[in-house]
Motif scaffolding. Structure first.
Motif, mmCIF file in Angstrom:
data_model
loop_
_atom_site.group_PDB
_atom_site.id
_atom_site.type_symbol
_atom_site.label_atom_id
_atom_site.label_comp_id
_atom_site.label_asym_id
_atom_site.label_seq_id
_atom_site.Cartn_x
_atom_site.Cartn_y
_atom_site.Cartn_z
ATOM 1 N N VAL A 39 1.011 -1.332 -0.114
ATOM 2 C CA VAL A 39 0.120 0.106 -0.087
ATOM 3 C C VAL A 39 0.939 1.267 0.132
ATOM 4 C CG1 VAL A 39 -1.844 1.485 1.252
ATOM 5 C CG2 VAL A 39 -2.002 -1.099 1.022
ATOM 6 N N TRP A 231 -3.657 2.674 6.456
ATOM 7 C CA TRP A 231 -4.638 2.463 5.273
ATOM 8 C C TRP A 231 -5.269 1.353 5.031
ATOM 9 C CZ3 TRP A 231 -5.828 0.917 0.476
ATOM 10 C CH2 TRP A 231 -6.508 1.649 -0.253
ATOM 11 N N GLN A 234 -8.177 0.259 7.122
ATOM 12 C CA GLN A 234 -9.319 0.967 7.222
ATOM 13 C C GLN A 234 -9.972 0.753 5.498
ATOM 14 O OE1 GLN A 234 -8.120 4.865 7.644
ATOM 15 N NE2 GLN A 234 -7.584 4.813 9.814
ATOM 16 N N HIS A 235 -8.961 0.147 4.602
ATOM 17 C CA HIS A 235 -9.391 -0.301 3.270
ATOM 18 C C HIS A 235 -9.368 -1.504 3.101
ATOM 19 C CE1 HIS A 235 -8.944 4.357 3.827
ATOM 20 N NE2 HIS A 235 -10.098 4.341 3.334
ATOM 21 N N GLN A 236 -9.788 -2.593 3.721
ATOM 22 C CA GLN A 236 -9.346 -3.755 3.378
ATOM 23 C C GLN A 236 -9.554 -4.407 2.267
ATOM 24 O OE1 GLN A 236 -9.710 -6.664 6.907
ATOM 25 N NE2 GLN A 236 -9.933 -4.795 8.219
ATOM 26 N N HIS A 237 -10.958 -4.056 1.632
ATOM 27 C CA HIS A 237 -11.286 -4.942 0.179
ATOM 28 C C HIS A 237 -10.323 -4.209 -0.975
ATOM 29 C CE1 HIS A 237 -14.049 -6.419 -2.786
ATOM 30 N NE2 HIS A 237 -13.906 -5.371 -3.328
ATOM 31 N N GLN A 238 -9.852 -2.813 -0.834
ATOM 32 C CA GLN A 238 -8.980 -2.206 -1.848
ATOM 33 C C GLN A 238 -7.470 -2.846 -1.724
ATOM 34 O OE1 GLN A 238 -11.362 -0.590 -0.107
ATOM 35 N NE2 GLN A 238 -11.731 1.321 -0.906
ATOM 36 N N THR A 239 -7.252 -3.289 -0.313
ATOM 37 C CA THR A 239 -5.843 -3.573 -0.101
ATOM 38 C C THR A 239 -5.647 -5.136 -0.551
ATOM 39 O OG1 THR A 239 -5.727 -2.171 1.770
ATOM 40 C CG2 THR A 239 -4.353 -4.385 1.899
#
Length: 313
Positions: A39, A231, A234-239
């Motif tokens: 990330v 990050w 807080q943004h596991q799907h995008q990660t």
């Protein structure tokens, strides 16, 4: 002549644009265990602090630690017990960021084993590459005479019942066992974190010499990496989207459910149970406890002091 001058000016512009180059090597192939670093690179967090970071993964035959010793990389991920063993053995290392606050190691037993003492005389699988020191110590402390059977990186020996139990990480092999259809009893799952061996795992390490010469750049790398993990949390799907893309680029055979499971587990391991938050700091009490276990088991000859291991504040 004009071409030479142009190339020189371009190289100067590149230096000022991207700053210092650092090569970072995680201890395994691309997976969610290292998501925060992917990330930080993808979002330009390293470039924001003036760093040009290259992420290069090691091979099975040549570990990240070997790469560090050979000068092929500048920064690696490494478990705390491995770092202490190497420092005690004469390899000076410095921790610049501690991501893990808990231990993921577990022993998963075949159906019918419901107590740790029933492992006496049994065959237990362990990684040939390491990561097994705490399990060895626990078994020795309990004076259980077991046969340790080395494996490389999969659960085939356990699923085929060639062994009675296996070491597993909660974020990796345990998921593979659960999805294999293998029948297990929850009473036969022994988490070292619940048995007095909750020693934190992954942190970022560099050689002491490299640290002394590059303190400022390493502080910036650590801070950007921390932001990457925050990050990711807080943004596991995008990660996981990012992890899957990188895994595909490196021809790593995996699947999304596994990487989603792994990310959740890794993020949970980062939480300090006393505060309920991710601190990203190595605690002196954990270093002391790790030393005590390793000394008792004969893995190190002398304790490694906390100030030998960490960056001065």
């Amino acid at each position: 002549m004009r071409k030479i001058i142009t190339l020189f000016l371009l190289s100067i512009i590149s230096i000022f644009t991207y700053g210092q180059t650092l090569t970072f090597t995680p201890q395994w192939a691309p997976q969610s265990q290292f998501a925060g670093y992917y990330v930080a690179q993808e979002m330009g967090l390293y470039k924001e602090v003036g760093l040009n970071v290259k992420i290069e993964h090691p091979s099975i035959s040549n570990t990240a630690l070997n790469w560090l010793k050979q000068g092929r990389c500048d920064i690696i991920t490494l478990q705390l017990v491995s770092a202490i063993e190497n420092i005690s053995g004469g390899v000076p290392l410095v921790n610049i960021l501690q991501t893990s606050q808990n231990n993921a190691l577990m022993i998963v037993s075949k159906y019918g084993i419901s107590s740790i003492d029933q492992l006496a005389g049994k065959r237990i699988g362990h990684w040939r590459a390491g990561f097994s020191e705490l399990a060895f110590a626990m078994i020795n402390d309990r004076k259980l005479n077991v046969e340790w059977v080395p494996f490389i990186h999969n659960i085939n020996l356990f699923v085929s019942e060639a062994i009675d139990a296996t070491l597993a990480m909660s974020y990796n092999e345990y998921f593979q066992i659960l999805t294999s259809g293998k029948r297990i009893d929850t009473k036969g799952i022994f988490r070292l974190s619940e048995m007095g061996y909750n020693i934190p795992e992954d942190g970022l390490y560099v050689t002491k010499d490299f640290y002394e010469k590059n303190k400022d750049a390493l502080l910036r790398f650590a801070e950007a990496s921390k932001r990457g993990w925050q990050w990711a949390s807080q943004h596991q799907h995008q990660t996981v989207d990012l992890v899957m893309r990188i895994a595909k680029e490196h021809n790593v055979n995996t699947n999304r459910p596994h990487q989603e499971w792994m990310l959740k587990e890794i993020l949970a391991l980062q939480i300090d149970k006393s505060t309920g938050k991710a601190s990203f700091e190595l605690k002196e009490s954990d270093v002391k406890k790790a030393n005590e276990i390793l000394l008792k088991n004969g893995d190190i000859k002398y304790p490694v002091e906390y100030n030998q291991l960490t960056m001065p504040k």
